[in-house]
Each structure stands twice: as structure tokens, then as C-alpha cells.
Design an enzyme around this catalytic site. Structure first.
Site, short mmCIF file in Angstrom:
data_model
loop_
_atom_site.label_atom_id
_atom_site.label_comp_id
_atom_site.label_asym_id
_atom_site.label_seq_id
_atom_site.Cartn_x
_atom_site.Cartn_y
_atom_site.Cartn_z
N LYS A 118 0.82 -1.22 0.00
CA LYS A 118 0.00 0.00 0.00
C LYS A 118 0.85 1.26 0.00
O LYS A 118 0.47 2.28 -0.58
CB LYS A 118 -0.95 0.03 1.20
N LYS A 202 -4.64 -9.32 -6.81
CA LYS A 202 -5.87 -9.45 -6.02
C LYS A 202 -6.94 -8.47 -6.54
O LYS A 202 -6.60 -7.35 -6.92
CB LYS A 202 -5.49 -9.09 -4.58
N LYS A 205 -10.31 -2.74 -4.12
CA LYS A 205 -11.09 -1.50 -4.22
C LYS A 205 -10.27 -0.40 -4.88
O LYS A 205 -10.82 0.55 -5.42
CB LYS A 205 -11.44 -0.99 -2.81
P1 TYM Z 1 -10.78 -4.85 3.45
O1 TYM Z 1 -11.75 -3.74 3.66
O2 TYM Z 1 -9.64 -4.64 2.51
O3 TYM Z 1 -11.54 -6.15 2.99
C1 TYM Z 1 -12.68 -6.63 3.69
C2 TYM Z 1 -12.70 -8.14 3.66
O4 TYM Z 1 -12.69 -8.59 2.31
C3 TYM Z 1 -11.61 -9.51 2.12
N1 TYM Z 1 -11.09 -9.32 0.76
C4 TYM Z 1 -10.95 -10.30 -0.12
N2 TYM Z 1 -11.21 -11.62 -0.03
C5 TYM Z 1 -10.97 -12.37 -1.13
N3 TYM Z 1 -10.47 -11.86 -2.30
C6 TYM Z 1 -10.20 -10.54 -2.42
N4 TYM Z 1 -9.75 -10.05 -3.56
C7 TYM Z 1 -10.43 -9.70 -1.29
N5 TYM Z 1 -10.27 -8.37 -1.06
C8 TYM Z 1 -10.68 -8.16 0.20
C9 TYM Z 1 -10.58 -9.13 3.17
O5 TYM Z 1 -9.72 -10.21 3.46
C10 TYM Z 1 -11.44 -8.77 4.33
O6 TYM Z 1 -11.84 -9.92 5.06
N6 TYM Z 1 -7.96 -4.70 7.53
C11 TYM Z 1 -9.21 -5.16 7.00
C12 TYM Z 1 -10.42 -4.67 7.74
C13 TYM Z 1 -10.36 -4.89 9.21
C14 TYM Z 1 -10.65 -6.09 9.88
C15 TYM Z 1 -10.49 -5.80 11.26
C16 TYM Z 1 -11.01 -7.37 9.45
C17 TYM Z 1 -10.06 -3.96 10.14
N7 TYM Z 1 -10.14 -4.49 11.39
C18 TYM Z 1 -10.67 -6.78 12.21
C19 TYM Z 1 -11.20 -8.35 10.44
C20 TYM Z 1 -11.03 -8.05 11.79
C21 TYM Z 1 -9.34 -4.69 5.57
O7 TYM Z 1 -8.79 -3.69 5.17
O8 TYM Z 1 -10.22 -5.37 4.84
#
Ligand code: TYM
Length: 339
Positions: A118, A202, A205
């Protein structure tokens, strides 16, 4: 005794309101949350503090926070059973992060691959928040002593860091089992959904190409067009999983089909083996529209009633704080803060 010690089972997970929700978020995370509501208490958070780590327009942040809450409900999260809330509304997340900043080691954070991705080449210009992001994530989870964390594969390293922080806190303060060591639940046939333009990247967003992802808000026509244009190779679909290994784009589309249909990849291959993509893609587009169309419609209806959404977020924050506030009082006592 298990890794989680004497703690009651509890699910925590979250999504950042930093861009359009996409199929990766749905298949890698939110879809897998739904059945967990039958098994244990669940908290599903919109992690708006995390979204501040890269500058975001304030109005957009507010709008996207509501959108994600609406998406959770549209995908099947029941606000009567599970707590849906915005991270910033429960101040323990920020307070516990400070305590954990003093537990986590710089060397641990230096190893986080997502920060490197990132921050890009110029990491000196990245915000301190982006660097500290995984510590906030550990606080999110441990503020509730969550034992199960359903996420996509990209979050695995952050979950390992969470476990390290929990373990070091328990050791440093001589309070075995104070925090559980939470289990990452990386589920389904597509724990990492890849970009439709590049089977080695991957789905994300932040990818500048909208054709790389299917957004939850996309119309049926947009979905069909994106699937039609998805990158593939010239070979027909194979009949074994092993034959997909060197074909990342084909593997990704088969994985998406499998996850949407709720069946293993082998079953999808058995049905389509020998077929060209010109036959497979329209079937995939139809399936995607059939699953995602109703979710989009529910999301739109929910977003029409912002007052009701805000009431749901309010109630969720109240339930979350009722768990996190007493925990924070215990933490203060354990580390010797007077407060
Ligand atoms: P974020 O917002 O990037 O993504 C949210 C969830 O979607 C999953 N994900 C994916 N799974 C499969 N293929 C993909 N291409 C893909 N892109 C995203 C992510 O693994 C995630 O489960 N840091 C985290 C948010 C967070 C969080 C937490 C999650 C903050 N605190 C505590 C669990 C527990 C994040 O940025 O996810």
C-alpha cells in the site's frame, strides 16, 4: 486448553469504507459471515478509522460507511442478532490501539507485506496510521476478546500479528488467558478473488481499472460486460484442478463460479470440462447477476432510508460498547493506569 483459553466464542470482522465493495469482499468475507450468526454472537464493524489511513473526502467517508452497513444487511447479516456498527463510535478501538502500540514491536510491523504494497515505493510519505493499521486491527478484535475472525486470505498476516500482540500482552503483564489468541477463518473456494484483468493480482477497491472488479453496486449489464471482457487464455476448461494451476485467469473464474454456486471447484469443472470460455462466460455472467442483483436491490432500498440505517448503527455501537468498555477498564487496571 485451546489457544483461545476460557473465552466464549465470539466472531468479529470488518470492512474498510475506502472504496466500492466488490465481489472479493463478498466471496472472501461477508458471504461467510452469514451462517456464523447461527453459531455464536457476531460483531460486524465498518472500520472507518482504518479508512483515514489514506486521505478520503469526508463526505465520501460518511456515505461509504452507510453503504457498507447497508451491504452487510443486504448480504444477509441480521441486525437483530448481530451488532453492526462504525468503529469510530466505540472509542475503545482507539484507546486499546495505544496500549498495543506499546506492546507490538517495530520489527513485527516492518514485516507486514500489505503496508509495503500500500505504501509503494515512497514509504517515507505514507501516513503513520497506514503503518500502524494492523495494530488498530488487533485492537478491533481483542476489544471484544473475539475468538473467530472470518477474513479473506490477504488478512492472514494481520491475524498472526494480532495473536502475537495478544500473547505478548498476556506474558508481559502476567495475565495468562487475558486475551484469547483469535483464529483466522479463511473459508470458501475463493479466499483470494483475483482481478478480472490480471489473474496474479488481487481484486481490490483501489485498482484504477473498474474492469478489474465486479462491484456490489454494478448493474446487471455492467456485470455481464465485465465478465465478457475478463481476461482468459485460449484453451477450453480442463477437467482437473491440477490443470488449472498454471492458468490463473481460468482458475479465478472457475473459483468465482464455485463460490457463487456454493459448490466445490471440482463440480464446476465436471460440468464445464472441454467447453470454451465463450460458453462458460455467459453462464458465469448469468449466475453472478442472479446472486448479486438481489443484493444490489436490497442495498439500494436500505440506503433510501438513512434514518433507519443510522438507528441500526447506533444500536450496534451500544451493544459493542457494552462489551468493550468493561474490557478496557480491566486493561487499564492490568497495566497500572489510574483511570
Ligand atoms: P478490506 O476492507 O480490505 O476487505 C474486507 C474483507 O474482504 C476480504 N477481501 C478479499 N477476499 C478475497 N479476495 C479478495 N480479492 C479480497 N479483497 C478483500 C478481506 O480479506 C477482508 O476480510 N484490515 C481489513 C479490515 C479490518 C478487519 C479488522 C477485518 C479492520 N479491522 C478486524 C477483520 C477483523 C481490511 O482492510 O479489509
Amino acid at each position: 486448553m485451546s489457544d483461545q483459553g476460557p473465552h466464549r466464542k465470539l466472531v468479529f470482522s470488518g470492512v474498510q469504507p475506502s472504496g466500492d465493495l466488490h465481489l472479493g469482499n463478498y466471496l472472501g468475507a461477508i458471504k461467510n459471515w452469514v451462517p456464523m450468526q447461527d453459531d455464536m454472537p457476531c460483531l460486524f464493524c465498518v472500520v472507518d478509522l482504518h479508512a483515514l489511513t489514506n486521505w478520503i473526502d469526508p463526505k465520501e467517508l460518511t456515505q461509504r460507511t452507510r453503504e457498507i452497513a447497508a451491504a452487510y444487511i443486504a448480504c444477509g447479516i441480521d441486525p437483530k442478532r448481530s451488532s453492526i456498527f462504525a468503529q469510530s463510535r466505540v472509542s475503545v478501538h482507539a484507546e486499546l490501539t495505544w496500549i498495543f502500540n506499546c506492546v507490538a514491536r517495530i520489527g513485527w510491523l516492518n514485516r507486514m507485506t500489505q503496508f509495503k504494497e500500500k505504501a509503494g515505493k515512497n514509504s517515507e510519505k505514507a501516513s503513520v496510521g497506514l503503518y500502524d493499521y494492523p495494530v488498530l486491527m488487533a485492537a478491533d478484535i481483542l476489544a471484544y476478546r473475539a475468538t473467530h475472525v472470518p477474513v479473506g486470505e490477504d488478512q492472514k498476516q494481520h491475524l498472526e500479528l494480532t495473536r502475537d500482540i495478544a500473547q505478548k500482552f498476556n506474558n508481559d503483564y502476567g495475565v495468562p488467558d487475558f486475551f484469547p489468541l483469535p483464529e483466522p477463518l479463511i473459508l470458501g473456494p475463493t479466499p483470494r478473488v483475483m482481478s478480472l484483468r490480471d489473474g496474479k493480482a488481487k481484486m481490490s477497491k483501489t485498482d484504477p481499472s473498474d474492469y478489474s472488479r465486479i462491484n456490489l453496486a454494478d448493474s446487471d449489464d455492467e456485470i455481464a460486460q465485465k465478465v465478457r471482457k475478463a481476461r482468459t487464455d485460449p484453451e477450453p476448461l480442463p477437467d482437473t484442478l491440477a490443470a488449472l494451476e498454471e492458468r490463473p485467469e481460468a482458475d479465478n473464474l472457475v473459483g468465482i463460479y464455485a463460490a457463487l454456486a456454493g459448490e466445490p471447484k471440482e463440480t464446476v469443472l465436471a460440468r464445464f470440462a472441454g467447453e470454451p470460455f465463450s460458453t462458460f462466460k455467459p453462464r458465469l455472467a448469468d449466475l453472478t447477476v442472479a446472486v448479486m442483483g438481489p443484493i444490489r436491490a436490497r442495498m439500494e432500498a436500505l440506503l433510501d432510508d438513512k434514518a433507519e440505517l443510522d438507528r441500526i448503527l447506533d444500536a450496534g455501537a451500544g451493544k459493542a460498547a457494552a462489551i468493550a468498555d468493561p474490557l478496557m477498564r480491566e486493561v487499564r487496571r492490568v497495566v497500572g493506569l489510574l483511570g
